[in-house]
Write a protein that holds these residues in place. Structure first.
Motif, PDB file in Angstrom:
ATOM      1  N   ARG A  77       0.834  -1.212   0.000  1.00 12.39           N
ATOM      2  CA  ARG A  77       0.000   0.000   0.000  1.00 12.39           C
ATOM      3  C   ARG A  77       0.861   1.253   0.000  1.00 12.39           C
ATOM      4  O   ARG A  77       0.610   2.205  -0.742  1.00 12.39           O
ATOM      5  CB  ARG A  77      -0.930   0.000   1.226  1.00 12.39           C
ATOM      6  N   GLU A  78       1.906   1.239   0.835  1.00 15.08           N
ATOM      7  CA  GLU A  78       2.798   2.399   0.914  1.00 15.08           C
ATOM      8  C   GLU A  78       3.471   2.678  -0.422  1.00 15.08           C
ATOM      9  O   GLU A  78       3.734   3.837  -0.766  1.00 15.08           O
ATOM     10  CB  GLU A  78       3.855   2.166   2.003  1.00 15.08           C
ATOM     11  N   GLU A  79       3.759   1.626  -1.168  1.00 13.12           N
ATOM     12  CA  GLU A  79       4.420   1.776  -2.461  1.00 13.12           C
ATOM     13  C   GLU A  79       3.419   1.940  -3.609  1.00 13.12           C
ATOM     14  O   GLU A  79       3.822   2.053  -4.773  1.00 13.12           O
ATOM     15  CB  GLU A  79       5.330   0.565  -2.712  1.00 13.12           C
ATOM     16  N   GLY A  80       2.135   1.951  -3.300  1.00 13.27           N
ATOM     17  CA  GLY A  80       1.105   2.169  -4.308  1.00 13.27           C
ATOM     18  C   GLY A  80       0.907   1.019  -5.271  1.00 13.27           C
ATOM     19  O   GLY A  80       0.358   1.200  -6.367  1.00 13.27           O
ATOM     20  N   LEU A  81       1.311  -0.170  -4.880  1.00 13.75           N
ATOM     21  CA  LEU A  81       1.243  -1.317  -5.782  1.00 13.75           C
ATOM     22  C   LEU A  81      -0.039  -2.128  -5.627  1.00 13.75           C
ATOM     23  O   LEU A  81      -0.469  -2.804  -6.562  1.00 13.75           O
ATOM     24  CB  LEU A  81       2.452  -2.232  -5.544  1.00 13.75           C
ATOM     25  N   TYR A  82      -0.637  -2.079  -4.455  1.00 17.74           N
ATOM     26  CA  TYR A  82      -1.880  -2.829  -4.227  1.00 17.74           C
ATOM     27  C   TYR A  82      -2.671  -2.100  -3.154  1.00 17.74           C
ATOM     28  O   TYR A  82      -2.299  -2.106  -1.982  1.00 17.74           O
ATOM     29  CB  TYR A  82      -1.585  -4.262  -3.789  1.00 17.74           C
ATOM     30  N   MET A  83      -3.761  -1.469  -3.549  1.00 23.66           N
ATOM     31  CA  MET A  83      -4.510  -0.590  -2.656  1.00 23.66           C
ATOM     32  C   MET A  83      -5.800  -1.217  -2.137  1.00 23.66           C
ATOM     33  O   MET A  83      -6.505  -0.602  -1.341  1.00 23.66           O
ATOM     34  CB  MET A  83      -4.844   0.718  -3.389  1.00 23.66           C
ATOM     35  N   LYS A  84      -6.102  -2.424  -2.546  1.00 25.90           N
ATOM     36  CA  LYS A  84      -7.339  -3.063  -2.115  1.00 25.90           C
ATOM     37  C   LYS A  84      -7.160  -3.648  -0.709  1.00 25.90           C
ATOM     38  O   LYS A  84      -6.040  -3.756  -0.203  1.00 25.90           O
ATOM     39  CB  LYS A  84      -7.743  -4.132  -3.116  1.00 25.90           C
ATOM     40  N   PRO A  85      -8.264  -4.031  -0.055  1.00 26.74           N
ATOM     41  CA  PRO A  85      -8.169  -4.574   1.302  1.00 26.74           C
ATOM     42  C   PRO A  85      -7.248  -5.790   1.376  1.00 26.74           C
ATOM     43  O   PRO A  85      -7.170  -6.589   0.442  1.00 26.74           O
ATOM     44  CB  PRO A  85      -9.616  -4.949   1.633  1.00 26.74           C
ATOM     45  N   GLU A  86      -6.580  -5.919   2.494  1.00 29.16           N
ATOM     46  CA  GLU A  86      -5.670  -7.037   2.733  1.00 29.16           C
ATOM     47  C   GLU A  86      -6.449  -8.346   2.780  1.00 29.16           C
ATOM     48  O   GLU A  86      -7.439  -8.459   3.502  1.00 29.16           O
ATOM     49  CB  GLU A  86      -4.981  -6.786   4.064  1.00 29.16           C
ATOM     50  N   PRO A  87      -6.034  -9.362   2.021  1.00 29.91           N
ATOM     51  CA  PRO A  87      -6.729 -10.652   2.074  1.00 29.91           C
ATOM     52  C   PRO A  87      -6.604 -11.263   3.468  1.00 29.91           C
ATOM     53  O   PRO A  87      -5.596 -11.055   4.159  1.00 29.91           O
ATOM     54  CB  PRO A  87      -5.986 -11.499   1.039  1.00 29.91           C
ATOM     55  N   PRO A  88      -7.594 -12.016   3.911  1.00 30.60           N
ATOM     56  CA  PRO A  88      -7.516 -12.649   5.232  1.00 30.60           C
ATOM     57  C   PRO A  88      -6.314 -13.593   5.323  1.00 30.60           C
ATOM     58  O   PRO A  88      -5.982 -14.284   4.356  1.00 30.60           O
ATOM     59  CB  PRO A  88      -8.829 -13.425   5.345  1.00 30.60           C
ATOM     60  N   LEU A  89      -5.685 -13.620   6.483  1.00 34.45           N
ATOM     61  CA  LEU A  89      -4.551 -14.521   6.701  1.00 34.45           C
ATOM     62  C   LEU A  89      -4.950 -15.973   6.436  1.00 34.45           C
ATOM     63  O   LEU A  89      -4.163 -16.742   5.888  1.00 34.45           O
ATOM     64  CB  LEU A  89      -4.035 -14.369   8.130  1.00 34.45           C
ATOM     65  N   GLU A  90      -6.174 -16.336   6.817  1.00 36.92           N
ATOM     66  CA  GLU A  90      -6.630 -17.711   6.633  1.00 36.92           C
ATOM     67  C   GLU A  90      -6.609 -18.112   5.159  1.00 36.92           C
ATOM     68  O   GLU A  90      -6.358 -19.265   4.818  1.00 36.92           O
ATOM     69  CB  GLU A  90      -8.044 -17.882   7.198  1.00 36.92           C
ATOM     70  N   GLN A  91      -6.876 -17.149   4.275  1.00 34.85           N
ATOM     71  CA  GLN A  91      -6.839 -17.442   2.844  1.00 34.85           C
ATOM     72  C   GLN A  91      -5.420 -17.741   2.391  1.00 34.85           C
ATOM     73  O   GLN A  91      -5.192 -18.636   1.573  1.00 34.85           O
ATOM     74  CB  GLN A  91      -7.411 -16.269   2.048  1.00 34.85           C
ATOM     75  N   VAL A  92      -4.463 -16.992   2.925  1.00 34.19           N
ATOM     76  CA  VAL A  92      -3.058 -17.235   2.591  1.00 34.19           C
ATOM     77  C   VAL A  92      -2.626 -18.607   3.099  1.00 34.19           C
ATOM     78  O   VAL A  92      -1.992 -19.388   2.373  1.00 34.19           O
ATOM     79  CB  VAL A  92      -2.156 -16.136   3.182  1.00 34.19           C
ATOM     80  N   LEU A  93      -2.972 -18.913   4.344  1.00 29.24           N
ATOM     81  CA  LEU A  93      -2.605 -20.207   4.915  1.00 29.24           C
ATOM     82  C   LEU A  93      -3.212 -21.350   4.111  1.00 29.24           C
ATOM     83  O   LEU A  93      -2.600 -22.398   3.932  1.00 29.24           O
ATOM     84  CB  LEU A  93      -3.054 -20.289   6.372  1.00 29.24           C
ATOM     85  N   GLY A  94      -4.419 -21.146   3.590  1.00 27.62           N
ATOM     86  CA  GLY A  94      -5.072 -22.165   2.784  1.00 27.62           C
ATOM     87  C   GLY A  94      -4.392 -22.416   1.454  1.00 27.62           C
ATOM     88  O   GLY A  94      -4.613 -23.451   0.828  1.00 27.62           O
ATOM     89  N   CYS A  95      -3.555 -21.474   1.026  1.00 26.75           N
ATOM     90  CA  CYS A  95      -2.843 -21.606  -0.251  1.00 26.75           C
ATOM     91  C   CYS A  95      -1.450 -22.209  -0.096  1.00 26.75           C
ATOM     92  O   CYS A  95      -0.770 -22.448  -1.100  1.00 26.75           O
ATOM     93  CB  CYS A  95      -2.714 -20.242  -0.931  1.00 26.75           C
ATOM     94  N   LEU A  96      -1.007 -22.413   1.141  1.00 22.99           N
ATOM     95  CA  LEU A  96       0.331 -22.970   1.340  1.00 22.99           C
ATOM     96  C   LEU A  96       0.442 -24.319   0.644  1.00 22.99           C
ATOM     97  O   LEU A  96      -0.465 -25.140   0.692  1.00 22.99           O
ATOM     98  CB  LEU A  96       0.625 -23.123   2.833  1.00 22.99           C
ATOM     99  N   GLY A  97       1.559 -24.541  -0.004  1.00 19.16           N
ATOM    100  CA  GLY A  97       1.757 -25.737  -0.808  1.00 19.16           C
ATOM    101  C   GLY A  97       1.718 -25.446  -2.288  1.00 19.16           C
ATOM    102  O   GLY A  97       2.250 -26.203  -3.096  1.00 19.16           O
ATOM    103  N   MET A  98       1.076 -24.327  -2.656  1.00 16.73           N
ATOM    104  CA  MET A  98       1.080 -23.897  -4.054  1.00 16.73           C
ATOM    105  C   MET A  98       2.413 -23.232  -4.399  1.00 16.73           C
ATOM    106  O   MET A  98       3.153 -22.792  -3.523  1.00 16.73           O
ATOM    107  CB  MET A  98      -0.025 -22.861  -4.297  1.00 16.73           C
ATOM    108  N   LEU A  99       2.689 -23.138  -5.698  1.00 18.76           N
ATOM    109  CA  LEU A  99       3.783 -22.284  -6.140  1.00 18.76           C
ATOM    110  C   LEU A  99       3.435 -20.844  -5.787  1.00 18.76           C
ATOM    111  O   LEU A  99       2.260 -20.454  -5.782  1.00 18.76           O
ATOM    112  CB  LEU A  99       3.981 -22.416  -7.640  1.00 18.76           C
TER     113      LEU A  99
END
Length: 225
Positions: free
Chosen positions: A40-62
């Motif tokens: 956000r500070e660098e202006g690269l992604y201004m949308k709401p932060e995805p939930p941590l649980e969603q990130v954890l659910g993706c572990l194992g992917m490239l």
């Protein structure tokens, strides 16, 4: 799940890292927040932060698939920067002593090593992340190889495990992991598969084709014959 849980003669144990050896959520919560604050500070992604649980659910992917999944409307520049930030912040956290291995991982790895088994890691993560965990948690010397998609630029874990087995002339062994990609990698390369049912990041149905499910890492010693 295949109910054939009997031990087979094996040369090696090949481990996934996140959700198998390393309890990733013990480090990722703070890292996750820092990544999106910086984007956000660098202006690269201004949308709401995805939930941590969603990130954890993706572990194992490239990694590229993780960012595409949780930031589907992001730019290539944002995803590339997220890669850089994740590695930087994870290494900083580990250097500060954060993050932990699952219970009984180190002692069980040492026992397997003492019994003469070759031990490897095969992870879809970045090279310095995978090697950083092993280094900071004091288990690097136990492994005959630390393989990552980041280092070998493999398109799938099937390919990564195939390369590992060719490099070290592994014919028999066990693939140990918590996600469907680990089951696929083991089965496609003629390995027995151990599903880590203690992990919380995946769904239990991902492990239904595993040859054995474990709820305690020490159960691997039953296969060490």
């Amino acid at each position: 799940m295949n109910n054939n849980s009997g031990a087979v003669a094996s040369q090696a144990f090949i481990f996934d890292m996140d959700g198998t050896l390393f309890e990733t959520d013990t480090i990722l919560a703070g890292v996750h927040e820092r990544i999106f604050r910086t984007l956000r500070e660098e202006g690269l992604y201004m949308k709401p932060e995805p939930p941590l649980e969603q990130v954890l659910g993706c572990l194992g992917m490239l990694l590229e698939d993780i960012w595409t999944t949780i930031m589907p409307d992001s730019s290539e520049a944002a995803r590339k920067r997220a890669d850089e930030l994740m590695l930087q912040y994870e290494l900083e956290a580990m250097e500060a002593g954060e993050g932990r291995l699952y219970e009984h991982v180190e002692s069980t790895l040492r026992e397997l090593k003492s019994r003469g088994f070759k031990l490897f890691v095969a992870s879809n993560g970045l090279e310095h992340y995978v090697k950083g965990i092993a280094h900071h948690k004091g288990i690097s010397e136990l492994f005959d190889g630390l393989y990552s998609a980041g280092e070998y630029q493999t398109a799938s874990k099937v390919d990564l495990v195939a390369r590992l087995m060719r490099d070290h002339d592994i014919k028999t062994g066990w693939m140990v992991g918590d996600r469907s990609s680990d089951v696929e990698a083991g089965k496609s390369n003629g390995l027995g598969v151990v599903g880590c049912a203690y992990a919380v990041y995946g769904r239990q149905e991902e492990l239904q084709d595993a040859d054995k499910l474990i709820t305690d890492f020490r159960e691997l010693l039953e296969l060490a014959v």
